[in-house]
Write a protein that holds these residues in place. Structure first.
Motif, PDB file in Angstrom:
ATOM      1  N   THR A  64      -5.717   1.242  -7.891  1.00  0.00           N
ATOM      2  CA  THR A  64      -6.178  -0.135  -7.649  1.00  0.00           C
ATOM      3  C   THR A  64      -5.798  -0.626  -6.258  1.00  0.00           C
ATOM      4  O   THR A  64      -6.584  -1.292  -5.594  1.00  0.00           O
ATOM      5  N   HIS A  65      -4.573  -0.329  -5.833  1.00  0.00           N
ATOM      6  CA  HIS A  65      -4.120  -0.728  -4.492  1.00  0.00           C
ATOM      7  C   HIS A  65      -2.895   0.109  -4.151  1.00  0.00           C
ATOM      8  O   HIS A  65      -2.374   0.832  -5.009  1.00  0.00           O
ATOM      9  N   LEU A  66      -2.464   0.002  -2.896  1.00  0.00           N
ATOM     10  CA  LEU A  66      -1.507   0.995  -2.405  1.00  0.00           C
ATOM     11  C   LEU A  66      -0.059   0.510  -2.391  1.00  0.00           C
ATOM     12  O   LEU A  66       0.761   1.031  -1.643  1.00  0.00           O
ATOM     13  N   HIS A  67       0.279  -0.447  -3.229  1.00  0.00           N
ATOM     14  CA  HIS A  67       1.698  -0.760  -3.437  1.00  0.00           C
ATOM     15  C   HIS A  67       2.373   0.421  -4.142  1.00  0.00           C
ATOM     16  O   HIS A  67       1.787   1.048  -5.026  1.00  0.00           O
ATOM     17  N   SER A  68       3.647   0.655  -3.760  1.00  0.00           N
ATOM     18  CA  SER A  68       4.307   1.866  -4.242  1.00  0.00           C
ATOM     19  C   SER A  68       4.484   1.888  -5.756  1.00  0.00           C
ATOM     20  O   SER A  68       4.524   2.964  -6.357  1.00  0.00           O
ATOM     21  N   ASP A  69       4.580   0.722  -6.397  1.00  0.00           N
ATOM     22  CA  ASP A  69       4.768   0.762  -7.855  1.00  0.00           C
ATOM     23  C   ASP A  69       3.501   1.238  -8.575  1.00  0.00           C
ATOM     24  O   ASP A  69       3.541   1.531  -9.764  1.00  0.00           O
ATOM     25  N   HIS A  70       2.395   1.348  -7.840  1.00  0.00           N
ATOM     26  CA  HIS A  70       1.144   1.867  -8.414  1.00  0.00           C
ATOM     27  C   HIS A  70       0.831   3.293  -7.949  1.00  0.00           C
ATOM     28  O   HIS A  70      -0.144   3.884  -8.403  1.00  0.00           O
ATOM     29  N   GLY A 223      -5.755  -4.369 -12.252  1.00  0.00           N
ATOM     30  CA  GLY A 223      -4.893  -4.134 -11.090  1.00  0.00           C
ATOM     31  C   GLY A 223      -4.005  -5.344 -10.899  1.00  0.00           C
ATOM     32  O   GLY A 223      -3.816  -6.149 -11.822  1.00  0.00           O
ATOM     33  N   ASP A 224      -3.455  -5.510  -9.706  1.00  0.00           N
ATOM     34  CA  ASP A 224      -2.630  -6.689  -9.416  1.00  0.00           C
ATOM     35  C   ASP A 224      -3.531  -7.757  -8.831  1.00  0.00           C
ATOM     36  O   ASP A 224      -4.206  -7.524  -7.813  1.00  0.00           O
ATOM     37  N   THR A 225      -3.509  -8.934  -9.431  1.00  0.00           N
ATOM     38  CA  THR A 225      -4.384  -9.991  -8.929  1.00  0.00           C
ATOM     39  C   THR A 225      -3.943 -11.355  -9.409  1.00  0.00           C
ATOM     40  O   THR A 225      -3.357 -11.482 -10.489  1.00  0.00           O
TER      41      THR A 225
HETATM   42 ZN   LIG Z   1       0.867  -4.915  -6.057  1.00  0.00          ZN
END
Ligand SMILES: [Zn+2]
Length: 332
Positions: A64-70, A223-225
């Motif tokens: 979904t996105h490139l934050h490390s927790d994902h 995702g995160d939103t």
């Molecule tokens: Zn995030």
């Protein structure tokens, strides 16, 4: 082997933390003998093994996105997957995720001096470039496994591509990270059709939500939103909406109710880039989904009665997700 079409919540914790009771955020959609992953937070491979999901069933991986927790276990799916049946895949697993942001996010107004930029020749790599960087970084191990352990070449097992936005979407990572847009198709095979839309997780951009349509039903991953019309359109009439959640009361406690300007801006940031508990119910209600399954809990404690409050705003079925929960897409 399960042949049901079902979502498995592999890991349900949000944020770059290790937790004793939840793995990092990752979900699987299983359609017959095929499996698709959405995000790969801490412990993804281990959770797949615990769920009885061999990596030879994996066809697609959607980030979904490139934050490390994902993403922290993205590359371990290859490096450890070699020894967990990944070599059994017929075709390389297709990994799809955000492209290069294009420039570093604006520095916070609370910073007196902007920090030195990391990797200034490529400071915001997308998924494809990130995979090239990781392959270089692990070259010692990879070359050893290829030559001494006779492993299949990484290119035969995993292909990473950036998701290209439709040309007419007026996306700008700093000024329009989440313009109103129609969902667009990013992947199709004989089991699933996958669509994406931009969601509100600024300054991280692009950030996506994904919808999977199958013969047995449909599932959407937020995702995160923060609350975002694009997501509500993507999730319209879906069977299952797997949605992130943040406890807004916890945010206010963390920043002392916003006594200083900096604390107020941190509260604003958390509550526009994430979705408060009652809002998850409102989003699900507006989208008309049948089941709302919460994941990516912030904070990640298991035993909070607060999460149940999403049900006050939602007339469907609420699932307060736990690791390894299975949710069938088809109506029972
Ligand atoms: Zn995030």
């Amino acid at each position: 082997m399960s042949s049901a079409t079902e979502v498995i919540l592999l890991g349900t914790s949000g944020g770059p933390r290790w937790r004793r009771d939840r793995a990092g955020v990752a979900s699987a959609l299983v359609v017959g003998d095929a499996a698709y992953l959405v995000d790969c937070g801490y412990g993804t491979g281990r959770q797949m093994i615990r769920a009885g999901l061999g990596l030879d069933r994996l066809r697609g991986l959607f980030v979904t996105h490139l934050h490390s927790d994902h993403t922290i276990d993205f590359f371990s799916l290859l490096l450890f997957g070699w020894y967990e049946k990944l070599e059994g895949v017929e075709r390389p697993v297709v990994a799809l995720g955000p492209g290069d942001r294009g420039r570093v996010p604006p520095a916070s107004p609370h910073l007196l001096t902007p920090p030195a930029t990391i990797c200034s020749d490529s400071p915001t790599p997308g998924l494809a470039e990130m995979t090239r960087h990781l392959t270089r970084a692990f070259a010692t191990d990879i070359n050893d496994r290829l030559r001494d352990n006779l492993r299949r070449h990484p290119d035969d097992l995993l292909v990473a591509r950036d998701i290209a936005l439709p040309q007419d979407v007026p996306f700008d990572p700093d000024h329009r990270p989440c313009p109103r847009m129609r969902p667009f198709q990013i992947y199709e095979d004989d089991r699933v059709r996958v669509s994406a839309t931009l969601v509100q997780h600024a300054p991280v951009a692009p950030a996506f939500a994904f919808r999977f349509d199958t013969d047995e039903g449909s599932v959407v991953f937020s995702g995160d939103t923060g609350v975002c019309e694009n997501l509500i359109e993507l999730a319209a009439d879906a069977d299952v909406l797997v949605h992130e959640v943040i406890d807004e009361q916890w945010v206010h406690r963390q920043y002392e109710g916003g006594r200083t300007e900096q604390q107020r801006s941190m509260i604003d940031h958390h509550l526009t880039a994430h979705t408060a508990i009652p809002d998850t119910g409102r989003v699900a209600e507006r989208a008309g989904v049948r089941i709302l399954a919460l994941n990516h809990f912030v904070p990640g404690e298991l035993e909070s009665p607060r999460w149940e409050e999403a049900a006050k705003e939602f007339s469907g079925t609420l699932v307060v997700g736990q690791d390894l929960d299975r949710i069938p897409l088809r109506r029972a």
